[in-house]
Every structure is written in structure tokens, then in C-alpha cells.
Design an enzyme around this catalytic site. Structure first.
Site, short mmCIF file in Angstrom:
data_model
loop_
_atom_site.label_atom_id
_atom_site.label_comp_id
_atom_site.label_asym_id
_atom_site.label_seq_id
_atom_site.Cartn_x
_atom_site.Cartn_y
_atom_site.Cartn_z
N ARG A 160 0.85 -1.18 0.00
CA ARG A 160 0.00 0.00 0.00
C ARG A 160 0.89 1.23 0.00
O ARG A 160 1.79 1.34 0.84
CB ARG A 160 -0.83 -0.03 1.29
CG ARG A 160 -2.24 0.37 1.13
CD ARG A 160 -3.08 0.03 2.33
NE ARG A 160 -2.77 0.71 3.57
CZ ARG A 160 -3.70 1.13 4.43
NH1 ARG A 160 -4.97 0.96 4.16
NH2 ARG A 160 -3.38 1.70 5.56
N THR B 285 -0.90 7.63 -0.66
CA THR B 285 -2.22 7.51 -1.32
C THR B 285 -3.03 6.34 -0.78
O THR B 285 -4.24 6.28 -0.98
CB THR B 285 -2.06 7.29 -2.83
OG1 THR B 285 -1.40 6.02 -3.03
CG2 THR B 285 -1.23 8.39 -3.46
N ASP C 133 -0.28 -1.02 12.55
CA ASP C 133 0.29 -1.62 11.34
C ASP C 133 0.69 -3.06 11.67
O ASP C 133 1.68 -3.30 12.35
CB ASP C 133 1.50 -0.82 10.86
CG ASP C 133 1.97 -1.30 9.49
OD1 ASP C 133 2.26 -2.50 9.36
OD2 ASP C 133 2.02 -0.49 8.56
N ASP D 196 4.31 -4.24 10.61
CA ASP D 196 5.36 -3.66 11.45
C ASP D 196 5.39 -4.33 12.82
O ASP D 196 6.47 -4.61 13.36
CB ASP D 196 5.13 -2.16 11.64
CG ASP D 196 5.69 -1.35 10.48
OD1 ASP D 196 6.43 -1.91 9.66
OD2 ASP D 196 5.38 -0.14 10.41
C1 PRP Z 1 -1.20 -3.68 4.75
C2 PRP Z 1 -1.88 -5.00 5.07
C3 PRP Z 1 -2.68 -5.29 3.82
C4 PRP Z 1 -3.06 -3.91 3.37
C5 PRP Z 1 -4.51 -3.67 3.68
O1 PRP Z 1 -0.10 -3.92 3.96
O2 PRP Z 1 -0.99 -6.01 5.39
O3 PRP Z 1 -1.92 -5.95 2.83
O4 PRP Z 1 -2.23 -2.98 4.07
O5 PRP Z 1 -4.90 -2.38 3.33
P1 PRP Z 1 -5.98 -2.07 2.22
O6 PRP Z 1 -7.13 -3.01 2.44
O7 PRP Z 1 -6.33 -0.64 2.48
O8 PRP Z 1 -5.35 -2.25 0.88
P2 PRP Z 1 1.09 -2.90 3.68
O9 PRP Z 1 1.00 -2.43 2.27
O10 PRP Z 1 1.13 -1.84 4.73
O11 PRP Z 1 2.36 -3.81 3.72
P3 PRP Z 1 2.98 -4.79 4.84
O12 PRP Z 1 2.25 -6.08 4.68
O13 PRP Z 1 4.42 -4.87 4.44
O14 PRP Z 1 2.79 -4.15 6.19
N1 URA Z 2 -2.86 -2.16 7.36
C1 URA Z 2 -2.63 -2.41 8.67
O1 URA Z 2 -1.62 -3.04 9.03
N2 URA Z 2 -3.51 -1.95 9.58
C2 URA Z 2 -4.61 -1.26 9.23
O2 URA Z 2 -5.40 -0.88 10.13
C3 URA Z 2 -4.84 -1.01 7.87
C4 URA Z 2 -3.96 -1.47 6.95
#
Ligand code: PRP
Ligand code: URA
Length: 224
Positions: free
Chosen positions: A114, A118, A212, A215
Site C-alpha cells: 500500500r 495515497t 500496522d 510492522d
Molecule cells: C497492509 C496490510 C494489507 C493492506 C490492507 O499492507 O498487510 O496488505 O495494508 O490495506 P488495504 O485493504 O487498504 O489495501 P502494507 O501495504 O502496509 O504492507 P505490509 O504487509 O508490508 O505491512
Molecule cells: N494495514 C494495517 O496493518 N492496519 C490497518 O489498520 C490497515 C492497513
């Protein structure tokens, strides 16, 4: 969507039974002071429940085995082989539990991130079994927030010939906005989740939420 404490909300959204034990596990991982080790072990316990529930949604066929006392047990076995597809990175927490439960399971990977500003998903990479269209697919991502990532991952699977009916999306926390976004484009796609949150905040994080997930699970949120 009519939420039921008993478990299933409707035919496409399967909410784990909201038992006191499940809420106690959520209480641990949602606590901002939960340390890394406890976060990993406790979220793992919820993820196993989610995976068991998702596996139960797949098609089964009758299968008999001989027991050690010379009798037939008239059982069941999955009709299709199973493929787990984590969305990298956070989905790998679920891959870890699925492989521990079923070491022979096949795994495909989809890397979507993500955008930090944006919040729109960007697809970087996918590696899926060539015959994934003959599998039942567990699409693994613990966070369903806006739904953008889930929709992008579903498109990758459909482009590889996987039928919508053969996909179960497994998430630990889901926002109503994300569920609606997925079902606006794929009304019959099944979602298994352990919590449906109130809503998204202005930064597209779920509330009350967990922060997150990636993280926290991988320890990249620890300040230097
Ligand atoms: C986070 C999460 C999902 C996504 C969900 O990933 O793990 O994949 O956001 O959000 P959305 O429904 O609004 O698309 P991120 O891109 O932060 O990566 P990560 O898995 O490395 O934390
Ligand atoms: N990704 C996350 O890890 N947490 C949220 O709440 C939304 C997106």
C-alpha cells in the site's frame, strides 16, 4: 450484513464465533504495549482458528479408511489440493501458521504494498504454481482495510485462471469498507475473519484496530 455471535454472518462473510477466549486473544494483540514475541504467538493462535474455518469452507468428498480394529471409517477428504497465497509481507504471518498445520501445502506469493501516502495498492511481483487453477486457494492477508490490496490480489488469481468460487480470503481484522469493496466487485467471494472493525480512520487504518500489523509482527515498528 447481519452479524451473529454464533459465527457465520451471511453466506460470504464468516466471522469466527466471538467467544470470550477469542476476545482475550484480541485484547493481547491490540494492546499497544504487547511485545513482539507475544504478538507473534498470540496472533498465530487466532490465525490457526481462521485457517481451520477457511479449510472447512472448501469442497469435500466421501473417503473411507480402514481403522486399526478392522472397521471402515466413512470420512471425507478435500476435493482439490490446497494452495495458500500470502500477500507479502503481512500475509506471511498466516503462511507460517498454514505451513505448520499442513507442511505439504503449496504456496504462491503475491507482493503488494500500500502506498504510504495515497494508500493505493501497488503490485510488484507474483509467483504462483502453474496449475493454481486446479487448486482451492486460501488468499492470506491479516488486514482488510480499504480492500484495495485484496482486490488487486484477487485480480492476480483470476488472471491465472482461478475461479472465484475457489478463493477464500482469510483476514484477521476486516473493515466494513473493505468487505463492501470486495463484495461490490465479487459478490460471492468468501471472507473469513476474526473481527469486523468499526470503520477506517482518516489514514485508512482500522479503528479500534491494531495499528500496522506487518510492522508489529516483524518488529519493524521498534524505534532505534
Ligand atoms: C497492509 C496490510 C494489507 C493492506 C490492507 O499492507 O498487510 O496488505 O495494508 O490495506 P488495504 O485493504 O487498504 O489495501 P502494507 O501495504 O502496509 O504492507 P505490509 O504487509 O508490508 O505491512
Ligand atoms: N494495514 C494495517 O496493518 N492496519 C490497518 O489498520 C490497515 C492497513
Amino acid at each position: 450484513m447481519a452479524t451473529q455471535a454464533a459465527g457465520i454472518t451471511n453466506e460470504t462473510v464468516h466471522l469466527l464465533p466471538q467467544t470470550r477466549q477469542l476476545r482475550a486473544l484480541h485484547t493481547i494483540i491490540r494492546d499497544r504495549n504487547c511485545d513482539l514475541e507475544r504478538f507473534v504467538t498470540t496472533s498465530g493462535r487466532i490465525i490457526r482458528q481462521l485457517v481451520e474455518t477457511a479449510l472447512d469452507l472448501l469442497p469435500f468428498e466421501p473417503y473411507g479408511v480402514q481403522t486399526p480394529v478392522g472397521q471402515t471409517y466413512h470420512g471425507l477428504r478435500p476435493v482439490k489440493p490446497i494452495c495458500g497465497v500470502p500477500v507479502v509481507r503481512a500475509g506471511e504471518s498466516m503462511e507460517h501458521e498454514l505451513r505448520a498445520m499442513s507442511p505439504g501445502v503449496r504456496i504462491g506469493k503475491i507482493l503488494i504494498q500500500r502506498d504510504k501516502v495515497t494508500k493505493l495498492p501497488r503490485l510488484y511481483y507474483s509467483a504462483l504454481p502453474a496449475d493454481i487453477d486446479r487448486h482451492s486457494v486460501l488468499l492470506l492477508d491479516p488486514m482488510l482495510a480499504t480492500g484495495g490490496t485484496a482486490l488487486a490480489a484477487i485480480e492476480v488469481l483470476l488472471a491465472h485462471g482461478v475461479a472465484e468460487d475457489d478463493i477464500v480470503f482469510v483476514s484477521l481484522l476486516s473493515a466494513p469498507e473493505g468487505i463492501d469493496a470486495v463484495h461490490a466487485r465479487h459478490p460471492n467471494l468468501r471472507i473469513v475473519t476474526s473481527a469486523i472493525e468499526e470503520r477506517l480512520n482518516e489514514n485508512a487504518y482500522m479503528i479500534p484496530g491494531i495499528g500496522d500489523f506487518g510492522d508489529r509482527y516483524f518488529g519493524t515498528d521498534v524505534p532505534r
